[in-house]
Design a protein around this motif. Structure first.
Motif, PDB file in Angstrom:
ATOM      1  N   MET A   1       9.917 -70.327 -47.947  1.00 31.14           N
ATOM      2  CA  MET A   1      10.825 -69.351 -46.988  1.00 31.14           C
ATOM      3  C   MET A   1      11.865 -68.767 -47.739  1.00 31.14           C
ATOM      4  SD  MET A   1      12.872 -70.657 -43.590  1.00 31.14           S
ATOM      5  CE  MET A   1      13.960 -71.938 -44.523  1.00 31.14           C
ATOM      6  N   THR A   2      12.102 -67.530 -47.812  1.00 33.17           N
ATOM      7  CA  THR A   2      13.190 -66.981 -48.154  1.00 33.17           C
ATOM      8  C   THR A   2      14.392 -66.655 -47.451  1.00 33.17           C
ATOM      9  OG1 THR A   2      11.530 -65.914 -49.838  1.00 33.17           O
ATOM     10  CG2 THR A   2      13.950 -65.154 -49.885  1.00 33.17           C
ATOM     11  N   LEU A   3      15.418 -67.083 -47.490  1.00 29.59           N
ATOM     12  CA  LEU A   3      16.679 -66.927 -46.787  1.00 29.59           C
ATOM     13  C   LEU A   3      17.194 -65.777 -46.756  1.00 29.59           C
ATOM     14  CD1 LEU A   3      18.409 -70.468 -47.362  1.00 29.59           C
ATOM     15  CD2 LEU A   3      16.677 -69.775 -45.656  1.00 29.59           C
ATOM     16  N   LYS A   4      17.624 -65.151 -45.568  1.00 36.57           N
ATOM     17  CA  LYS A   4      17.878 -63.756 -45.270  1.00 36.57           C
ATOM     18  C   LYS A   4      19.417 -63.296 -45.712  1.00 36.57           C
ATOM     19  CE  LYS A   4      15.434 -63.674 -41.395  1.00 36.57           C
ATOM     20  NZ  LYS A   4      15.515 -63.886 -39.817  1.00 36.57           N
ATOM     21  N   ALA A   5      19.596 -62.376 -46.341  1.00 40.52           N
ATOM     22  CA  ALA A   5      21.015 -61.932 -46.445  1.00 40.52           C
ATOM     23  C   ALA A   5      21.743 -61.712 -45.135  1.00 40.52           C
ATOM     24  CB  ALA A   5      21.074 -60.539 -47.264  1.00 40.52           C
ATOM     25  N   LEU A   6      22.809 -62.063 -44.931  1.00 39.42           N
ATOM     26  CA  LEU A   6      23.624 -61.916 -43.611  1.00 39.42           C
ATOM     27  C   LEU A   6      24.226 -60.587 -43.342  1.00 39.42           C
ATOM     28  CD1 LEU A   6      25.149 -65.582 -43.538  1.00 39.42           C
ATOM     29  CD2 LEU A   6      23.185 -64.796 -42.658  1.00 39.42           C
ATOM     30  N   ASN A   7      24.243 -60.192 -42.066  1.00 42.01           N
ATOM     31  CA  ASN A   7      25.119 -58.984 -41.726  1.00 42.01           C
ATOM     32  C   ASN A   7      26.352 -59.328 -41.063  1.00 42.01           C
ATOM     33  OD1 ASN A   7      23.085 -57.262 -42.247  1.00 42.01           O
ATOM     34  ND2 ASN A   7      21.724 -57.656 -40.312  1.00 42.01           N
ATOM     35  N   MET A   8      27.297 -58.744 -41.473  1.00 43.73           N
ATOM     36  CA  MET A   8      28.751 -58.886 -41.142  1.00 43.73           C
ATOM     37  C   MET A   8      28.861 -58.652 -39.610  1.00 43.73           C
ATOM     38  SD  MET A   8      30.453 -60.741 -42.679  1.00 43.73           S
ATOM     39  CE  MET A   8      32.011 -61.429 -42.717  1.00 43.73           C
ATOM     40  N   GLY A   9      29.355 -59.418 -38.546  1.00 44.30           N
ATOM     41  CA  GLY A   9      29.649 -59.271 -37.406  1.00 44.30           C
ATOM     42  C   GLY A   9      31.043 -58.883 -37.099  1.00 44.30           C
ATOM     43  N   ARG A  10      31.464 -59.208 -35.936  1.00 47.01           N
ATOM     44  CA  ARG A  10      33.183 -59.122 -35.865  1.00 47.01           C
ATOM     45  C   ARG A  10      33.736 -60.470 -35.694  1.00 47.01           C
ATOM     46  NH1 ARG A  10      33.267 -56.255 -29.901  1.00 47.01           N
ATOM     47  NH2 ARG A  10      31.760 -57.423 -28.918  1.00 47.01           N
ATOM     48  N   ALA A  11      34.861 -60.707 -35.555  1.00 45.60           N
ATOM     49  CA  ALA A  11      35.901 -61.956 -35.490  1.00 45.60           C
ATOM     50  C   ALA A  11      35.248 -62.512 -34.238  1.00 45.60           C
ATOM     51  CB  ALA A  11      37.083 -61.665 -35.632  1.00 45.60           C
ATOM     52  N   GLN A 214      20.968 -70.808 -49.453  1.00 48.08           N
ATOM     53  CA  GLN A 214      20.608 -69.846 -50.193  1.00 48.08           C
ATOM     54  C   GLN A 214      20.738 -69.994 -52.129  1.00 48.08           C
ATOM     55  OE1 GLN A 214      22.861 -66.712 -48.456  1.00 48.08           O
ATOM     56  NE2 GLN A 214      21.037 -65.743 -47.692  1.00 48.08           N
ATOM     57  N   LEU A 215      21.736 -70.654 -52.355  1.00 50.89           N
ATOM     58  CA  LEU A 215      21.837 -70.876 -53.902  1.00 50.89           C
ATOM     59  C   LEU A 215      20.993 -71.911 -54.047  1.00 50.89           C
ATOM     60  CD1 LEU A 215      25.857 -70.641 -54.349  1.00 50.89           C
ATOM     61  CD2 LEU A 215      24.356 -68.973 -54.828  1.00 50.89           C
ATOM     62  N   LEU A 216      21.122 -72.962 -53.173  1.00 47.73           N
ATOM     63  CA  LEU A 216      20.185 -74.092 -53.580  1.00 47.73           C
ATOM     64  C   LEU A 216      18.628 -73.725 -53.610  1.00 47.73           C
ATOM     65  CD1 LEU A 216      22.200 -76.777 -51.416  1.00 47.73           C
ATOM     66  CD2 LEU A 216      21.688 -76.734 -53.983  1.00 47.73           C
ATOM     67  N   GLU A 217      18.324 -72.829 -53.009  1.00 46.83           N
ATOM     68  CA  GLU A 217      16.869 -72.424 -52.873  1.00 46.83           C
ATOM     69  C   GLU A 217      16.686 -71.786 -54.208  1.00 46.83           C
ATOM     70  OE1 GLU A 217      16.056 -68.869 -50.584  1.00 46.83           O
ATOM     71  OE2 GLU A 217      14.073 -69.934 -49.708  1.00 46.83           O
ATOM     72  N   LYS A 218      17.384 -71.207 -55.040  1.00 47.27           N
ATOM     73  CA  LYS A 218      17.138 -70.730 -56.098  1.00 47.27           C
ATOM     74  C   LYS A 218      17.102 -71.709 -57.334  1.00 47.27           C
ATOM     75  CE  LYS A 218      19.768 -66.393 -55.702  1.00 47.27           C
ATOM     76  NZ  LYS A 218      21.544 -66.132 -55.309  1.00 47.27           N
ATOM     77  N   GLU A 219      17.628 -73.151 -56.868  1.00 52.60           N
ATOM     78  CA  GLU A 219      17.169 -74.042 -57.727  1.00 52.60           C
ATOM     79  C   GLU A 219      15.959 -74.830 -57.255  1.00 52.60           C
ATOM     80  OE1 GLU A 219      20.689 -75.701 -59.465  1.00 52.60           O
ATOM     81  OE2 GLU A 219      21.376 -73.391 -59.507  1.00 52.60           O
ATOM     82  N   GLY A 220      15.417 -74.547 -56.427  1.00 51.61           N
ATOM     83  CA  GLY A 220      14.266 -74.970 -55.963  1.00 51.61           C
ATOM     84  C   GLY A 220      14.514 -76.320 -55.011  1.00 51.61           C
ATOM     85  N   ILE A 221      15.718 -76.155 -54.386  1.00 54.86           N
ATOM     86  CA  ILE A 221      16.305 -77.273 -53.421  1.00 54.86           C
ATOM     87  C   ILE A 221      16.173 -76.640 -52.166  1.00 54.86           C
ATOM     88  CG2 ILE A 221      18.057 -78.774 -52.649  1.00 54.86           C
ATOM     89  CD1 ILE A 221      18.852 -78.785 -55.764  1.00 54.86           C
ATOM     90  N   SER A 222      15.424 -77.374 -51.059  1.00 53.16           N
ATOM     91  CA  SER A 222      15.031 -76.957 -49.789  1.00 53.16           C
ATOM     92  C   SER A 222      16.312 -77.749 -48.809  1.00 53.16           C
ATOM     93  CB  SER A 222      13.861 -77.298 -49.338  1.00 53.16           C
ATOM     94  OG  SER A 222      13.848 -77.708 -47.966  1.00 53.16           O
ATOM     95  N   ALA A 223      17.147 -76.586 -48.167  1.00 54.45           N
ATOM     96  CA  ALA A 223      18.144 -77.008 -47.375  1.00 54.45           C
ATOM     97  C   ALA A 223      17.972 -76.655 -45.925  1.00 54.45           C
ATOM     98  CB  ALA A 223      19.259 -76.512 -47.773  1.00 54.45           C
TER      99      ALA A 223
END
Ligand SMILES: Cc1ncc(C[n+]2csc(CCOP(=O)(O)OP(=O)(O)O)c2C)c(N)n1
Ligand SMILES: [Mg+2]
Lengths: 316, 291
Positions: A1-11, A214-223
């Motif tokens: 699974m590849t984690l998605k980049a996030l879209n900014m919402g409002r406050a 997302q950072l951990l996924e790059k190191e092969g760690i699944s969160a």
């Protein structure tokens, strides 16, 4: 699974005020009660559109909650809106007796929660509200993570027959992905699935938890990332399932490490005899460092990087 | 006017007026730099703090741990920038410390804390200053100490019920060593107090609670000196001073404008404010020379 980049919402604060206008326009019975807090609550437009539906009590939070309980007992649908720090502290006895124990379905809306007020300092931080309210029977405690959860909880609160305390900050929040696009008070929401580490987070700390995943996924760690928006009643089964599935557990909250989400999860797991490497990330018991919300998060490791480091240490 | 032996220095009204201008410039500078602060309320109470620290309180960096020092508790803690400016000028810390105000790891936070030399209590949650001050005043009575306790309260803050709990108790214990100064600028965040949730009539309420009530121009150095140096105003009663002030005082476009409650000036606005204050400073300096 590849984690998605996030879209900014409002406050979440803005999502709240927009949702409340919608509800208020549909029902005259909806009232916003404020304590010189309409500006901070972004309720200016509400007051302009629905002047008969805003009640101002002055800078008097105890009165705010007492009056709200009275209004609710006379069948008004009440949103009492004030900075979380004052609402959950100054008015604690009114919350306990007038709202919770008298079972008046007031929605207490704690704005600029946690350390949103940043450098205004500890008088304005609310790092103890969950701890205080968890020990009071008959009040739901909800900390929405993004605009979706905020909107859903406001709609649910308007219908709820039970008291509810909810809190959020004033910074723009990214829109989080969800395994199921559903919201229910008391039911955890899975943001992404994984098997090495489970991040159980709430409110504005869910986004950095997801970024850590997302950072951990790059190191092969699944969160796995769970938005535990409802802290009371806690979705115990979700905590147990995540802990059974993953090797280590990290809880994350914008709250004191005492008495909040982390200790609530620890209590569930200990009593189920589930013992795994476990870390509570939050604000430690010290004079909170001065800075913006971002500075404070960074200082205490509530960032993608910080949470990645914590996870790597736990996995060692 | 009652004169105090232990006052550090004696200033003329004109010299104190000059100090007020200096403090206003200072607080604007650091609010601008920090990009945060409670501008309007700091400007409205600048003259009050100036007179307290330069003419009334027997408080200095040297005697700050002396049990017999007078006490000042800033109940309207949000106006901390005015207090920071005055305490720096009185030598509690170097002014350059304020360069860090509200920055990461600074001890100069957006509300008063005891991390800062010269500050007695952590305030900023409104409605706390008067009960605390009543406690200190009561201890003073028990110890037969000569010190006085002053607290500064906002007019919006008067909605907090704790004020009236302390008002009743302070009169009961005849705390004539206690002074509450109301920064009566007639505005709070939402707008005019009268429209938000009216605190009026103020004078009759406090009289009814058993306080001695005085109404003065809270931006007049001479009236402040006269009043604050004559405590107790009535033996056996706490004093409530309605200091009629202007929110945003000293900067024309900030005066009586609610948006400057916590507005931070842009570069342009800042320049204009400093220009106005510098003009005032020049005029006062000229007078000082001709006097
Ligand atoms: C208990 C509490 N409630 C709310 C606030 C938020 N707050 C800060 S300043 C302010 C308005 C204060 O108005 P006023 O007392 O008139 O002060 P001033 O006009 O002198 O700035 C409010 C509501 C607070 N600091 N403490
Ligand atoms: Mg005011």
């Amino acid at each position: 699974m590849t984690l998605k980049a996030l879209n900014m919402g409002r406050a979440n604060l803005e999502e709240f005020s927009a949702t409340l206008i919608e509800l208020g326009e549909k029902s005259k019975n909806i009232l916003a009660v404020t304590s010189d807090s309409r500006g901070s609550g972004k309720l200016g437009p509400f007051a302009e559109k629905l002047p008969e539906q805003i009640v101002e009590v002055g800078i008097a939070e105890q009165n705010l909650v007492g009056v709200s309980a009275g209004l609710a007992s006379a069948d008004k649908s009440v949103f009492a809106v004030s900075p979380a720090c004052f609402l959950a502290t100054r008015s604690l006895e009114q919350i306990k007796n007038d709202v919770a124990y008298s079972n008046q379905p007031v929605t207490l809306v704690g704005i600029s929660a946690g350390v949103s007020y940043g450098a205004l300092g500890t008088t304005h931080h609310s790092l103890h509200d969950v701890a205080a309210l968890r020990a009071i029977n008959n009040i739901q405690v909800v900390v929405p993570a993004d605009n979706f959860e905020t909107r859903e909880v406001i709609i649910a609160a308007a219908k709820s027959e039970k008291p509810i305390f909810l809190k959020f900050g004033k910074k723009a929040m990214p829109t989080l992905p969800r395994v199921k696009n559903e919201f229910e008070i008391g039911k955890a929401s899975t943001i992404c699935e994984g098997s090495d580490v489970a991040f159980i987070a709430c409110g504005e700390t869910v986004a950095p938890s997801y970024e850590a995943a997302q950072l951990l996924e790059k190191e092969g760690i699944s969160a796995e990332v769970i938005s535990m928006h409802t802290i009371n009643p806690l979705d115990k089964q979700a905590v147990i399932d995540a802990a059974k599935k993953c090797k280590v557990i990290v809880t994350v909250e914008e709250h004191s490490i005492y008495g909040g989400l982390g200790e609530a999860c620890a209590s569930v797991l200990m009593q189920e005899q589930i013992v795994k490497p476990f870390k509570i990330v939050g604000i430690p018991d010290e004079d909170t460092v001065t800075g913006s919300q971002g500075d404070i998060f960074k200082h205490y490791g509530i960032t993608a990087e910080g949470l990645k480091e914590t996870t790597l240490k736990l996995l060692e | 006017m009652i004169r105090k032996e232990n006052r550090m220095q004696e200033f003329t009204d004109l010299e104190l007026k000059l100090k007020s201008v200096k403090y206003r410039k200072m607080l604007l500078k650091y609010i601008k730099q920090a990009k945060a602060g409670h501008t309007g309320g700091s400007l409205s109470c600048t003259d009050i703090l100036n007179v307290l620290y330069n003419d009334v309180l027997n408080v200095s960096p040297e005697n700050f741990s002396d049990k017999n020092r007078d006490r000042y508790i800033q109940s309207k803690g949000h106006s901390v920038e005015a207090l920071y400016a005055v305490l720096a000028d009185r030598g509690f810390y170097p002014e350059s410390d304020l360069e860090t105000m509200c920055q990461y790891q600074s001890k100069y936070v957006g509300h008063p804390t005891r991390k800062v030399n010269g500050i007695e209590f952590n305030t900023g949650a409104l409605g706390h200053g008067l009960p605390i001050s009543a406690g200190i005043a009561l201890a003073g009575k028990k110890d037969k100490a000569a010190y006085k306790v002053f607290t500064l309260v906002g007019d919006g803050e008067l909605a907090e019920g704790s004020n009236y709990e302390a008002a009743m108790m302070a009169a009961h214990y005849k705390l004539d060593n206690l002074v509450a100064i109301l920064d009566h600028n007639a505005l709070q965040i939402t707008g005019p107090n009268r429209e938000v949730c009216s605190p009026y009539p103020i004078d009759e309420k406090w009289k009814a609670f058993g306080w001695h009530v005085i109404s003065i121009d809270g931006n007049s150095i001479s009236e402040l000196r006269e009043t604050l140096n004559n405590i107790p105003a009535e033996v056996g009663k706490p004093t409530f001073i309605i200091a009629n002030t202007v929110k945003g005082k000293g900067v024309s476009y900030m005066e009586n404008e609610k948006k400057w409650h916590h507005g931070v000036p842009s570069d342009d606005e800042y320049e204009r404010a400093i220009q106005e204050l510098s003009t005032e400073e020049e005029e006062l300096t000229k007078q000082l020379v001709t006097d």
